[in-house]
Design a protein around this motif. Structure first.
Motif, PDB file in Angstrom:
ATOM      1  N   ASP A 333       1.054  -1.344   0.170  1.00  0.00           N
ATOM      2  CA  ASP A 333      -0.095  -0.071   0.013  1.00  0.00           C
ATOM      3  C   ASP A 333       0.797   1.530  -0.343  1.00  0.00           C
ATOM      4  O   ASP A 333      -0.255   2.543  -0.303  1.00  0.00           O
ATOM      5  CB  ASP A 333      -0.950   0.288   1.812  1.00  0.00           C
ATOM      6  N   LEU A 334       1.918   1.099   0.111  1.00  0.00           N
ATOM      7  CA  LEU A 334       3.385   2.526   0.249  1.00  0.00           C
ATOM      8  C   LEU A 334       3.553   2.645  -0.900  1.00  0.00           C
ATOM      9  O   LEU A 334       3.658   3.687  -0.984  1.00  0.00           O
ATOM     10  CB  LEU A 334       3.951   1.881   1.086  1.00  0.00           C
ATOM     11  N   VAL A 335       3.169   1.423  -2.424  1.00  0.00           N
ATOM     12  CA  VAL A 335       3.652   2.112  -4.034  1.00  0.00           C
ATOM     13  C   VAL A 335       2.234   1.386  -4.727  1.00  0.00           C
ATOM     14  O   VAL A 335       2.285   2.266  -5.262  1.00  0.00           O
ATOM     15  CB  VAL A 335       4.878   1.319  -4.404  1.00  0.00           C
ATOM     16  N   THR A 336       1.091   1.233  -4.677  1.00  0.00           N
ATOM     17  CA  THR A 336       0.458   1.426  -4.777  1.00  0.00           C
ATOM     18  C   THR A 336      -0.928   0.748  -4.209  1.00  0.00           C
ATOM     19  O   THR A 336      -1.607   0.683  -2.874  1.00  0.00           O
ATOM     20  CB  THR A 336       0.458  -0.443  -6.065  1.00  0.00           C
ATOM     21  N   PHE A 337      -1.878   0.117  -4.681  1.00  0.00           N
ATOM     22  CA  PHE A 337      -2.691  -0.522  -4.276  1.00  0.00           C
ATOM     23  C   PHE A 337      -3.227  -2.273  -3.201  1.00  0.00           C
ATOM     24  O   PHE A 337      -1.868  -2.360  -3.608  1.00  0.00           O
ATOM     25  CB  PHE A 337      -3.818  -0.989  -4.971  1.00  0.00           C
ATOM     26  N   GLY A 338      -3.170  -1.693  -1.690  1.00  0.00           N
ATOM     27  CA  GLY A 338      -2.991  -2.586  -1.318  1.00  0.00           C
ATOM     28  C   GLY A 338      -3.490  -3.963  -0.879  1.00  0.00           C
ATOM     29  O   GLY A 338      -2.815  -4.800  -0.100  1.00  0.00           O
ATOM     30  N   GLY A 339      -4.512  -3.477  -2.030  1.00  0.00           N
ATOM     31  CA  GLY A 339      -5.816  -5.052  -1.617  1.00  0.00           C
ATOM     32  C   GLY A 339      -7.041  -4.856  -1.230  1.00  0.00           C
ATOM     33  O   GLY A 339      -6.903  -4.198  -0.793  1.00  0.00           O
ATOM     34  N   TRP A 340      -7.775  -5.855  -1.365  1.00  0.00           N
ATOM     35  CA  TRP A 340      -8.710  -5.445  -1.458  1.00  0.00           C
ATOM     36  C   TRP A 340      -9.217  -6.012   0.019  1.00  0.00           C
ATOM     37  O   TRP A 340     -10.330  -6.619   0.547  1.00  0.00           O
ATOM     38  CB  TRP A 340      -9.867  -6.289  -2.523  1.00  0.00           C
ATOM     39  N   ARG A 341      -8.491  -7.407   0.632  1.00  0.00           N
ATOM     40  CA  ARG A 341      -9.158  -7.977   1.823  1.00  0.00           C
ATOM     41  C   ARG A 341      -7.561  -8.406   2.574  1.00  0.00           C
ATOM     42  O   ARG A 341      -6.578  -8.991   1.299  1.00  0.00           O
ATOM     43  CB  ARG A 341     -10.115  -9.475   1.678  1.00  0.00           C
ATOM     44  N   LEU A 342      -7.381  -8.329   3.917  1.00  0.00           N
ATOM     45  CA  LEU A 342      -7.238  -8.709   4.832  1.00  0.00           C
ATOM     46  C   LEU A 342      -5.729  -8.300   4.478  1.00  0.00           C
ATOM     47  O   LEU A 342      -3.879  -8.330   4.185  1.00  0.00           O
ATOM     48  CB  LEU A 342      -6.281 -10.371   4.035  1.00  0.00           C
ATOM     49  N   LYS A 343      -5.396  -6.805   4.090  1.00  0.00           N
ATOM     50  CA  LYS A 343      -4.568  -6.217   3.894  1.00  0.00           C
ATOM     51  C   LYS A 343      -3.850  -5.255   4.853  1.00  0.00           C
ATOM     52  O   LYS A 343      -4.535  -5.821   5.837  1.00  0.00           O
ATOM     53  CB  LYS A 343      -5.378  -4.595   2.888  1.00  0.00           C
ATOM     54  N   PRO A 344      -2.597  -4.740   4.658  1.00  0.00           N
ATOM     55  CA  PRO A 344      -1.809  -4.489   3.687  1.00  0.00           C
ATOM     56  C   PRO A 344      -1.298  -5.974   2.753  1.00  0.00           C
ATOM     57  O   PRO A 344      -0.726  -6.273   3.983  1.00  0.00           O
ATOM     58  CB  PRO A 344      -0.952  -3.597   3.929  1.00  0.00           C
ATOM     59  N   TRP A 345      -1.184  -6.008   1.761  1.00  0.00           N
ATOM     60  CA  TRP A 345      -0.152  -7.811   1.131  1.00  0.00           C
ATOM     61  C   TRP A 345       1.399  -7.220   0.864  1.00  0.00           C
ATOM     62  O   TRP A 345       1.436  -5.931   0.625  1.00  0.00           O
ATOM     63  CB  TRP A 345      -0.737  -7.507  -0.081  1.00  0.00           C
ATOM     64  N   TYR A 346       2.030  -8.515   0.623  1.00  0.00           N
ATOM     65  CA  TYR A 346       3.128  -8.252   0.807  1.00  0.00           C
ATOM     66  C   TYR A 346       3.463  -8.946  -0.700  1.00  0.00           C
ATOM     67  O   TYR A 346       2.733  -9.912  -0.412  1.00  0.00           O
ATOM     68  CB  TYR A 346       3.818  -8.672   2.036  1.00  0.00           C
ATOM     69  N   VAL A 347       4.632  -8.974  -1.150  1.00  0.00           N
ATOM     70  CA  VAL A 347       4.677  -9.594  -2.434  1.00  0.00           C
ATOM     71  C   VAL A 347       6.173 -10.295  -2.383  1.00  0.00           C
ATOM     72  O   VAL A 347       6.919 -10.356  -2.045  1.00  0.00           O
ATOM     73  CB  VAL A 347       4.800  -8.805  -3.192  1.00  0.00           C
TER      74      VAL A 347
END
Length: 599
Positions: A333-347
């Motif tokens: 979420d610091l660079v793009t959309f962070g996700g729609w559920r159980l966010k923020p996502w990591y990659v």
């Protein structure tokens, strides 16, 4: 403001000879692009040193480029402007363009672009673009008034993302180098791009697709799959009993729906795909086994490139994740959309060999031990996330994604792979099916919007992959005419057909429509230029007309007929009579028809 033709372009580029001065803006634009100079944009914003050079080579309508560093120091390159043309095409020139990820499409005119979807590369996914320009990706189609169509498109995407910068005045062809360092004596080979023109848009797209297949052979799967998906009736609260009830109904009433797909909601956390949440009592394998025992194919939703902070993957393997500038796992979420559920996502970092081994083993387990023969891969965009740092410092985000996908394919074996919310061109040659629109909903505005998205991409079906126009919805409180529109449009795509309904509640009449919808034709209808109103389809099983009324008021639509024929309603089989020369239909607002032509 509509800009006039400028003959000085030809003087500047040495094209005064012959009848060039009499060419229209389209031809002038092509010549200006071909003869413009490439420009290197350095990461530090400074001019490129003379020791860093771009060479371009044209092979007919296709162009390749190479960047060489002949100096003694490494250089970081932000992007390369491969070609540009300004003050040639009128500002009111219509266009259509793709996005980097599948949820972005743009049409309109150069001076007034119109976003087709809700989730843009720049606005939603926060992908940067230069001030004063719109960034579009992969494919740009231009429609100069009274002239042949123009198609600019990248025919390969192995390492770098190709894009176009547009405004009312100028178009630039750009290759994103992501600030990579080019060492002394080394070179970067860039992706090929095409510059095509012709009066027949479908023929241009055929040619373009063939060239893409040359670089990225299609990942073959014999027929577009059919099946049932849990998401649009049960969402993330799906239970084992929901699956069993629909499985029994499908077996008894419409066994042609072969793949029974369990969607998002079975897992306790994003990233922990081999575990099950409360909805499945901590074990999803009995449900998958029941699907197999009933004679159907188990299918499952997975988002392989993401995890959340409560997942086992995040807690035990932070070294597997894309990093931020401080070496910590990058919060998306610091660079793009962070996700729609159980966010923020990591990659998960696809360039890391440990991640590749993990992905391969994950999908091998799901294929061999769980018996899954279909994987719906979602949130794949994050596998090509921007703004992060990879394990392989010289890898681009395209390479990170493609390496991860190749590991998935190794593990999945012969299973069907569907890409959703994915980076579109980086997925070439790595998926069997591609979602071609945003999520469907039981409302007219979504039927209309996702319908246009699907039709703009219908040319990809059977050429690059099988298109997934998202689920066919036949239950709910919408009026019959809007359901007819929806079913006609899904039919016209020729792609995958998955039911999104709780089929235990479907009416007998709608069940008959669903039965007629499978198997799909595996070919997309060709619509007449300008409007998605009259589509024509010829298959080994017969010839069809698809009529769509996008307006809210009733319309009369007339389609020309090449031969005398009897016309039948495809869904009911009812004969509408014999016709010669033309067929005229009165359609309600928001209505659609599928007609069989019997010569």
């Amino acid at each position: 403001m509509i800009l006039k033709k400028h003959s000085y372009i030809f003087l500047l580029t040495g094209l005064l000879a012959g009848n060039a001065l009499h060419a229209g803006p389209g031809d002038q634009f092509l010549q200006a692009l071909k003869h413009s100079k490439a420009t290197i944009v350095m990461a530090n914003g400074q001019p490129a040193p003379a020791t860093v050079q771009v060479t371009r080579a044209w092979n007919g309508e296709y162009c390749t480029a190479r960047i060489v560093n002949t100096g003694s120091k490494p250089v970081r390159i932000h992007e390369v402007i491969l070609a540009q043309a300004g003050k040639v095409l009128p500002a009111n020139t219509p266009f259509y363009a793709e996005g980097f990820q599948m949820l972005t499409q743009t049409s309109g005119t150069l001076e007034k672009p119109q976003v087709l979807g809700n989730y843009t590369d720049n606005g939603h996914y926060r992908m940067p673009q230069p001030a004063g320009y719109l960034a579009v990706y992969n494919l740009l189609r231009l429609y100069p008034a009274g002239e042949p169509q123009l198609l600019l498109g990248f025919t390969s995407c192995r390492r770098f993302a190709g894009k176009f910068y547009l405004n009312a005045d100028t178009i630039k062809v750009v290759m994103d180098l992501e600030n990579l360092s080019l060492a002394p004596g080394n070179a970067f080979q860039l992706e090929e791009w095409a510059l095509l023109k012709g009066m027949d848009g479908n023929a241009l797209l055929n040619k373009f697709a063939s060239r893409i297949n040359h670089h990225h052979p299609r990942l073959a799967f014999k027929q577009p799959p059919t099946g049932w998906c849990s998401w649009y009736c049960f969402g993330p609260r799906v239970t084992a009993q929901n699956i069993y009830d629909n499985l029994d109904y499908i077996k008894a009433n419409i066994p042609a729906l072969r793949y029974i797909q369990i969607d998002d909601g079975y897992q306790p956390h994003m990233g922990d795909w081999l575990s099950a949440g409360k909805s499945f009592g901590g074990n999803i394998q009995p449900v998958l086994k029941a699907i197999r025992n009933k004679g159907f194919e188990p299918a499952i939703w997975v988002a392989p490139f993401i995890c959340d902070s409560n997942s086992t993957v995040y807690k035990k393997h932070p070294d597997w994740l894309v990093k931020d500038a401080n070496g910590k796992p990058l919060r998306s979420d610091l660079v793009t959309f962070g996700g729609w559920r159980l966010k923020p996502w990591y990659v998960l970092d696809g360039t890391n060999p440990a991640v590749q081994a993990h992905l391969e083993q994950l999908f091998r387990t799901m294929r061999k031990q769980w018996g899954c023969t279909y994987f719906k891969l979602d949130a794949n965009f994050w596998g090509a996330i921007h703004g992060g740092y990879f394990y392989d410092k010289q890898a681009t985000r395209v390479e990170a994604y493609r390496r991860g996908m190749k590991a998935i394919l190794k593990g999945a074996g012969d299973a069907f792979i569907l890409g959703c919310n994915h980076p579109l061109w980086p997925s070439l040659g790595l998926i069997h099916g591609s979602r071609s629109s945003m999520d469907i909903k039981r409302q007219w505005s979504t039927f209309e919007r996702s319908g246009r998205e699907n039709l703009y991409r219908a040319w990809q079906n059977g050429r690059l992959w099988w298109n997934d126009p998202d689920c066919l919805l036949l239950t709910g409180n919408m009026p019959d005419n809007e359901f007819r529109f929806h079913t006609a449009l899904i039919f016209s795509t020729g792609g995958m057909v998955l039911s999104g309904d709780d089929l235990t509640t479907i009416s007998p009449e709608r069940l008959n429509v669903l039965r007629k919808a499978v198997p799909p034709t595996a070919q997309a209808a060709a619509f007449e230029e300008g409007k998605f109103e009259i589509g024509r389809l010829s298959t080994p099983k017969g010839k069809y007309l698809v009529l769509l009324n996008w307006d809210s008021t009733a319309q009369t639509i007339t389609a020309k007929l090449d031969h005398p024929c009897e016309i039948l309603d495809h869904w009911t089989g009812k004969s509408l009579g014999k016709f010669l020369g033309a067929y005229t239909a009165e359609l309600q607002g928001h209505d659609g028809r599928v007609l069989e032509l019997k010569e």
